[in-house]
Write a protein that holds these residues in place. Structure first.
Motif, PDB file in Angstrom:
ATOM      1  N   PHE A  69       0.829  -1.206   0.000  1.00 39.81           N
ATOM      2  CA  PHE A  69       0.000   0.000   0.000  1.00 39.81           C
ATOM      3  C   PHE A  69       0.867   1.261   0.000  1.00 39.81           C
ATOM      4  CE2 PHE A  69      -2.140   3.421   2.321  1.00 39.81           C
ATOM      5  CZ  PHE A  69      -3.271   3.575   1.541  1.00 39.81           C
ATOM      6  N   ILE A  70       1.962   1.240   0.721  1.00 43.53           N
ATOM      7  CA  ILE A  70       2.857   2.409   0.739  1.00 43.53           C
ATOM      8  C   ILE A  70       3.378   2.699  -0.663  1.00 43.53           C
ATOM      9  CG2 ILE A  70       5.050   3.280   1.626  1.00 43.53           C
ATOM     10  CD1 ILE A  70       4.536   1.758   4.198  1.00 43.53           C
ATOM     11  N   GLN A  71       3.755   1.650  -1.379  1.00 48.51           N
ATOM     12  CA  GLN A  71       4.233   1.841  -2.739  1.00 48.51           C
ATOM     13  C   GLN A  71       3.114   2.346  -3.656  1.00 48.51           C
ATOM     14  OE1 GLN A  71       7.409   1.524  -3.784  1.00 48.51           O
ATOM     15  NE2 GLN A  71       8.093   0.943  -1.722  1.00 48.51           N
ATOM     16  N   ALA A  72       1.922   1.786  -3.507  1.00 48.11           N
ATOM     17  CA  ALA A  72       0.816   2.152  -4.394  1.00 48.11           C
ATOM     18  C   ALA A  72       0.344   3.583  -4.168  1.00 48.11           C
ATOM     19  CB  ALA A  72      -0.342   1.173  -4.203  1.00 48.11           C
ATOM     20  N   ILE A  73       0.269   4.011  -2.917  1.00 48.63           N
ATOM     21  CA  ILE A  73      -0.238   5.363  -2.648  1.00 48.63           C
ATOM     22  C   ILE A  73       0.778   6.424  -3.063  1.00 48.63           C
ATOM     23  CG2 ILE A  73       0.604   5.601  -0.296  1.00 48.63           C
ATOM     24  CD1 ILE A  73      -2.865   6.588  -1.683  1.00 48.63           C
ATOM     25  N   ASN A  74       2.062   6.087  -3.044  1.00 47.67           N
ATOM     26  CA  ASN A  74       3.077   7.040  -3.505  1.00 47.67           C
ATOM     27  C   ASN A  74       3.141   7.096  -5.031  1.00 47.67           C
ATOM     28  OD1 ASN A  74       5.026   8.288  -1.275  1.00 47.67           O
ATOM     29  ND2 ASN A  74       4.388   6.264  -0.567  1.00 47.67           N
ATOM     30  N   LYS A  75       2.735   6.024  -5.687  1.00 46.73           N
ATOM     31  CA  LYS A  75       2.704   6.024  -7.153  1.00 46.73           C
ATOM     32  C   LYS A  75       1.401   6.580  -7.708  1.00 46.73           C
ATOM     33  CE  LYS A  75       5.669   1.953  -7.662  1.00 46.73           C
ATOM     34  NZ  LYS A  75       5.734   0.545  -8.159  1.00 46.73           N
ATOM     35  N   PHE A  76       0.431   6.812  -6.841  1.00 48.87           N
ATOM     36  CA  PHE A  76      -0.887   7.212  -7.312  1.00 48.87           C
ATOM     37  C   PHE A  76      -0.841   8.571  -8.006  1.00 48.87           C
ATOM     38  CE2 PHE A  76      -4.969   9.358  -6.687  1.00 48.87           C
ATOM     39  CZ  PHE A  76      -5.819   8.440  -7.281  1.00 48.87           C
ATOM     40  N   VAL A  77      -1.316   8.603  -9.233  1.00 43.31           N
ATOM     41  CA  VAL A  77      -1.438   9.827 -10.027  1.00 43.31           C
ATOM     42  C   VAL A  77      -2.821   9.818 -10.659  1.00 43.31           C
ATOM     43  CG1 VAL A  77      -0.579  11.141 -11.993  1.00 43.31           C
ATOM     44  CG2 VAL A  77       1.038   9.989 -10.474  1.00 43.31           C
ATOM     45  N   TYR A  78      -3.558  10.858 -10.409  1.00 43.53           N
ATOM     46  CA  TYR A  78      -4.906  10.954 -10.972  1.00 43.53           C
ATOM     47  C   TYR A  78      -4.865  11.792 -12.238  1.00 43.53           C
ATOM     48  CZ  TYR A  78      -9.794  12.179 -11.596  1.00 43.53           C
ATOM     49  OH  TYR A  78     -11.045  12.376 -12.138  1.00 43.53           O
ATOM     50  N   ARG A  79      -5.395  11.234 -13.318  1.00 46.14           N
ATOM     51  CA  ARG A  79      -5.431  11.916 -14.609  1.00 46.14           C
ATOM     52  C   ARG A  79      -6.879  12.159 -15.007  1.00 46.14           C
ATOM     53  NH1 ARG A  79      -1.015   8.384 -18.105  1.00 46.14           N
ATOM     54  NH2 ARG A  79       0.726   8.634 -16.643  1.00 46.14           N
ATOM     55  N   THR A  80      -7.120  13.323 -15.529  1.00 47.98           N
ATOM     56  CA  THR A  80      -8.442  13.671 -15.994  1.00 47.98           C
ATOM     57  C   THR A  80      -8.309  14.665 -17.140  1.00 47.98           C
ATOM     58  OG1 THR A  80     -10.611  14.502 -15.297  1.00 47.98           O
ATOM     59  CG2 THR A  80      -8.663  15.577 -14.365  1.00 47.98           C
ATOM     60  N   HIS A  81      -9.443  15.004 -17.712  1.00 50.88           N
ATOM     61  CA  HIS A  81      -9.434  15.899 -18.874  1.00 50.88           C
ATOM     62  C   HIS A  81      -9.022  17.314 -18.450  1.00 50.88           C
ATOM     63  CE1 HIS A  81     -11.119  18.138 -22.382  1.00 50.88           C
ATOM     64  NE2 HIS A  81     -10.746  17.035 -23.027  1.00 50.88           N
ATOM     65  N   VAL A  82      -8.434  18.046 -19.400  1.00 52.54           N
ATOM     66  CA  VAL A  82      -7.943  19.393 -19.095  1.00 52.54           C
ATOM     67  C   VAL A  82      -9.074  20.354 -18.736  1.00 52.54           C
ATOM     68  CG1 VAL A  82      -5.845  19.172 -20.475  1.00 52.54           C
ATOM     69  CG2 VAL A  82      -7.974  19.930 -21.562  1.00 52.54           C
ATOM     70  N   SER A  83     -10.292  19.953 -19.021  1.00 53.21           N
ATOM     71  CA  SER A  83     -11.410  20.818 -18.633  1.00 53.21           C
ATOM     72  C   SER A  83     -11.519  20.955 -17.127  1.00 53.21           C
ATOM     73  CB  SER A  83     -12.720  20.273 -19.213  1.00 53.21           C
ATOM     74  OG  SER A  83     -12.964  18.954 -18.749  1.00 53.21           O
ATOM     75  N   ALA A  84     -10.812  20.096 -16.371  1.00 51.55           N
ATOM     76  CA  ALA A  84     -10.820  20.237 -14.917  1.00 51.55           C
ATOM     77  C   ALA A  84     -10.189  21.546 -14.462  1.00 51.55           C
ATOM     78  CB  ALA A  84     -10.080  19.060 -14.275  1.00 51.55           C
ATOM     79  N   LEU A  85      -9.400  22.190 -15.313  1.00 53.32           N
ATOM     80  CA  LEU A  85      -8.784  23.479 -14.958  1.00 53.32           C
ATOM     81  C   LEU A  85      -9.820  24.592 -14.829  1.00 53.32           C
ATOM     82  CD1 LEU A  85      -5.583  23.388 -17.191  1.00 53.32           C
ATOM     83  CD2 LEU A  85      -5.768  22.965 -14.719  1.00 53.32           C
ATOM     84  N   GLU A  86     -11.035  24.338 -15.232  1.00 51.85           N
ATOM     85  CA  GLU A  86     -12.091  25.343 -15.036  1.00 51.85           C
ATOM     86  C   GLU A  86     -12.376  25.563 -13.552  1.00 51.85           C
ATOM     87  OE1 GLU A  86     -15.523  24.271 -17.235  1.00 51.85           O
ATOM     88  OE2 GLU A  86     -14.556  24.435 -19.204  1.00 51.85           O
ATOM     89  N   GLY A  87     -12.008  24.571 -12.726  1.00 50.77           N
ATOM     90  CA  GLY A  87     -12.178  24.734 -11.278  1.00 50.77           C
ATOM     91  C   GLY A  87     -11.026  25.440 -10.617  1.00 50.77           C
TER      92      GLY A  87
END
Length: 343
Positions: A161-179
């Motif tokens: 879990f320590i390895q997985a949570i440090n590797k976690f990267v969330y990707r989403t569409h660039v439209s999220a920059l509207e927030g």
């Protein structure tokens, strides 16, 4: 599919970079221009692509540019230590805590994939690791039966879990920059926070104990015809040792009568008992019935005259096979003419 390119700052245990990697296309979207004008306190010119790129990079690289991806309600203690109360509101207040999952932007791509990548902050990572060790691992260990390597598996699960949570990267569409808000901070819109919550909770894996061993039932081997134990079932009945092998009459008595053969056959058949004789089976269809009274053969009962009589040699061979034990053949051969006239 184009390659998924991420900067070195997105790797596990990597520190936050001083500058965010921002790649814009040759044409800037109108919504991005409006967003940058809304968050800037100081009016900056946004008439070209380089100006947009410089403004966005400086905004997202600020130390205050921290985004709130989602909020997760987690218990404060293991299940065995939680407070029990009839009022569910009191239980929620004393037993649960709200953890805000924060992240910063490490990559913006508006050319190849049109995505933005978030990496969790060290504080959020540390909070999740503590919860996994002190609460989650204790609960899964208490809810599974004990085996020899149970503690080792729990420790291994925590390290993964320590390895997985440090590797976690969330990707989403660039439209999220509207927030995007002032100072580079922001919040996910359009229900994206629920997606982040589901992805993070998916890293809390259950403890899978080994399956119980199946005890093999020892069964006796099947009895086959070739096995010694079943030999008595399949063996055929054998003849007694005192019964001689059957002897064909044509090998002992010649087909034509003679003085030598009559004498030899008389002594041969007289020395043999009734129980030592093997009669041929089935009886030939042309054998004549006989009667034990007086040791004489009775004439066959026929309704039609016999067209022809058998030859003496044939009659002798037949009577030698059925008259054994009832007298010598030579005694009856002399009275053959008498038998022939009565037939």
């Amino acid at each position: 599919m184009p390659p998924q390119l991420l900067p070195a700052s997105a790797a596990a245990f990597a520190p936050r970079a001083t500058s965010v990697n921002v790649v814009l296309s040759s044409k800037v979207e109108p919504w991005l221009t409006q967003t940058l004008k809304r968050i800037n306190r100081i009016k900056r010119p946004l008439n070209s692509v380089p100006q947009h790129q410089r403004c966005l990079t400086e905004t997202l690289s600020s130390s205050t540019a921290i985004w709130t991806l989602t909020s997760i309600m987690l218990p404060k203690a293991p299940d065995a230590e939680l407070r029990k109360d009839s009022n569910p509101l009191i239980e929620a207040l004393f037993n649960y805590q709200l953890i805000h999952i924060e992240a910063y932007i490490v990559h913006v791509d508006m050319v190849l994939r049109n995505e933005v990548a978030f990496k969790l902050t060290p504080d959020s990572i540390e909070s999740l690791i503590e919860y996994h060790k002190d609460i989650h691992c204790v609960d899964i260990s208490a809810n599974t039966y004990a085996w020899s390597e149970k503690e080792l598996q729990v420790k291994k699960l925590h390290e993964e879990f320590i390895q997985a949570i440090n590797k976690f990267v969330y990707r989403t569409h660039v439209s999220a920059l509207e927030g995007l808000e002032e100072d580079g901070a922001g919040e996910l819109l359009c229900g994206k926070s629920e997606e982040v919550k589901a992805n993070i909770m998916g890293l809390f894996l259950p403890l899978l104990p080994p399956p119980p061993r199946i005890v093999d039932v020892v069964r006796p081997p099947p009895l086959l015809p070739s096995s010694p134990a079943g030999a008595n079932w399949w063996s055929q009945s054998t003849l007694p040792s005192n019964v001689p092998a059957p002897v064909d009459s044509w090998r002992v008595i010649p087909s034509s009568p003679s003085t030598t053969s009559s004498a030899d056959s008389n002594s041969l058949w007289a020395s043999m008992g009734l129980n030592e004789i093997q009669l041929p089976s089935p009886t030939p269809s042309y054998s004549q019935p006989y009667s034990t009274s007086g040791l004489f053969y009775s004439s066959p009962q026929v309704s039609a005259p016999i067209p022809s009589l058998p030859l003496p040699s044939m009659l002798a061979a037949q009577q030698c096979g059925v008259s054994v034990g009832y007298g010598g053949f030579g005694q009856n051969w002399d009275r053959y003419q008498e038998y022939a006239t009565t037939m």
